[in-house]
Design an enzyme around this catalytic site. Structure first.
Site, PDB file in Angstrom:
ATOM      1  N   ARG A  64       0.863  -1.177   0.000  1.00  0.00           N
ATOM      2  CA  ARG A  64       0.000   0.000   0.000  1.00  0.00           C
ATOM      3  C   ARG A  64       0.900   1.228   0.000  1.00  0.00           C
ATOM      4  O   ARG A  64       1.958   1.250   0.646  1.00  0.00           O
ATOM      5  CB  ARG A  64      -0.917   0.026   1.221  1.00  0.00           C
ATOM      6  CG  ARG A  64      -2.080  -0.958   1.161  1.00  0.00           C
ATOM      7  CD  ARG A  64      -3.092  -0.556   0.096  1.00  0.00           C
ATOM      8  NE  ARG A  64      -4.292  -1.383   0.099  1.00  0.00           N
ATOM      9  CZ  ARG A  64      -4.478  -2.435  -0.664  1.00  0.00           C
ATOM     10  NH1 ARG A  64      -3.509  -2.826  -1.498  1.00  0.00           N
ATOM     11  NH2 ARG A  64      -5.606  -3.125  -0.627  1.00  0.00           N
ATOM     12  N   GLU A  74      -3.949   7.911  -4.879  1.00  0.00           N
ATOM     13  CA  GLU A  74      -4.147   7.267  -6.178  1.00  0.00           C
ATOM     14  C   GLU A  74      -5.427   7.763  -6.831  1.00  0.00           C
ATOM     15  O   GLU A  74      -6.451   7.855  -6.151  1.00  0.00           O
ATOM     16  CB  GLU A  74      -4.189   5.748  -6.003  1.00  0.00           C
ATOM     17  CG  GLU A  74      -2.860   5.187  -5.501  1.00  0.00           C
ATOM     18  CD  GLU A  74      -2.865   3.662  -5.345  1.00  0.00           C
ATOM     19  OE1 GLU A  74      -3.898   3.023  -5.629  1.00  0.00           O
ATOM     20  OE2 GLU A  74      -1.822   3.121  -4.935  1.00  0.00           O
ATOM     21  N   HIS A  86      -1.170   0.701 -10.025  1.00  0.00           N
ATOM     22  CA  HIS A  86      -1.781  -0.253  -9.093  1.00  0.00           C
ATOM     23  C   HIS A  86      -2.387  -1.441  -9.859  1.00  0.00           C
ATOM     24  O   HIS A  86      -3.591  -1.704  -9.791  1.00  0.00           O
ATOM     25  CB  HIS A  86      -2.859   0.430  -8.238  1.00  0.00           C
ATOM     26  CG  HIS A  86      -3.111  -0.301  -6.945  1.00  0.00           C
ATOM     27  ND1 HIS A  86      -3.544   0.327  -5.798  1.00  0.00           N
ATOM     28  CD2 HIS A  86      -2.991  -1.620  -6.618  1.00  0.00           C
ATOM     29  CE1 HIS A  86      -3.685  -0.554  -4.831  1.00  0.00           C
ATOM     30  NE2 HIS A  86      -3.362  -1.742  -5.307  1.00  0.00           N
TER      31      HIS A  86
END
Length: 326
Positions: free
Chosen positions: A237, A266, A285
């Protein structure tokens, strides 16, 4: 009477069809300001909620008195209030295992691409700037035979370690809350404290979940302990790493590079200094973003939801005490 299920984010038609056979389904392929009130109205009668990138807060839970189960199409659940869900007797299910190998592939792709400067040199070719012999200023670093440090030796950490030890002859160090004797025997891995891991590793790969304890666990102090040639890999993360400290360390030459699939915010801002650095490989991601894995995750999440709403035990219950209480 059929129970009611809310589906958030896009889902393949075969999974939707299966849910519609069993439940009344309210489907939101996207969620934003324009349909937020419709979503809240749907939640008022919902018994189940399923989807990816779910964000649930106390206010929404207050509007959902019949909610029994949330099935997230992910492994991580740091965006969900686990203690509050448990207090209310709401079961939370996730999708571990099915994305382990794919996420480890992503991690090792970042190791390879940062070490061998793949993105930077591929762009050089595409832009027509390959005009002669590649000399020392554009050399990369070897991966085979180097030291791989794994922070968090869970499923994904172990899968990355196997790729390094068995595929590339890497020496594996790991930092974890508990020892992993089977992995130590299989891979020759050595458990050590964080300071030793940071000091010895050529590649430091982060695979811990985001918790209050791991928030910004890798920051300025950690970067000072790492080799100037070492490369940081984050497939966990974004908030596990202090991004401002990472930018400073890269600017000051304290690190050789970084491979990042996750960021503090993000999508990452186009203005982030990280995106201007040739020794940083940045991905959007995509740890589990393959056709096969995302399909398997959705299938497992649907199975978890169905079993839970049928009063049976799902394969993957995060707060199992809710099941025991029932």
């Amino acid at each position: 009477m059929k129970q009611r299920v809310v589906v958030v984010r896009r889902m393949d038609e075969d999974h939707l069809a299966r849910l519609r056979q069993l439940f009344h389904v309210n489907y939101f392929d996207t969620l934003g300001r324009d349909n937020q009130q419709d979503y809240i109205r749907a939640m008022r009668s919902a018994h189940g909620l399923i989807g990816g990138k779910l964000v649930i807060n106390r206010e929404i839970l207050d509007e959902a008195p019949h909610l029994k189960v949330i099935s997230t199409i992910s492994v991580g659940y740091d965006n969900l209030p686990l203690d509050e869900l448990t207090r209310r007797g709401i079961l939370l299910c996730n999708t571990p295992d099915v994305l382990t190998e794919t996420t480890a592939d992503t991690g090792f792709a970042l190791i390879m691409s940062t070490a061998r400067r793949v993105v930077e040199l591929a762009d050089l070719v595409k832009l027509g700037n390959w005009v002669g012999h590649i000399d020392k200023p554009l050399y990369g670093r070897d991966v085979h035979g180097k030291v791989l440090g794994i922070i968090g030796m869970g499923r994904i950490g172990a899968a990355v370690a196997r790729r390094g030890a068995l595929g590339f002859g890497m020496r594996v160090l790991y930092s974890n809350s508990s020892p992993k004797p089977a992995l130590e025997k299989e891979l020759g891995a050595l458990r050590c404290d964080m300071d030793e891991l940071l000091a010895q590793s050529d590649f430091v790969c982060i695979t811990v979940p985001l918790t209050a304890e791991t928030h910004h666990m890798i920051g300025a102090a950690a970067f000072l302990k790492m080799k100037p040639s070492s490369i940081l890999i984050n497939i966990a993360r974004g908030k596990v790493v202090d991004e401002a400290a990472l930018i400073a360390a890269l600017n000051e030459g304290q690190l050789g590079g970084a491979g990042l699939d996750v960021f503090e915010e993000e999508p990452v801002s186009a203005e982030s200094p990280l995106l201007q650095m040739p020794n940083v490989v940045a991905l959007p991601h995509i740890g589990s973003a393959t056709h096969e894995t995302r399909a398997a995750m959705a299938k497992l999440a649907v199975e978890n939801l169905i079993l839970a709403l049928q009063g049976k035990s799902p394969r993957n219950a995060v707060n199992e005490q809710v099941l025991l209480a029932k």
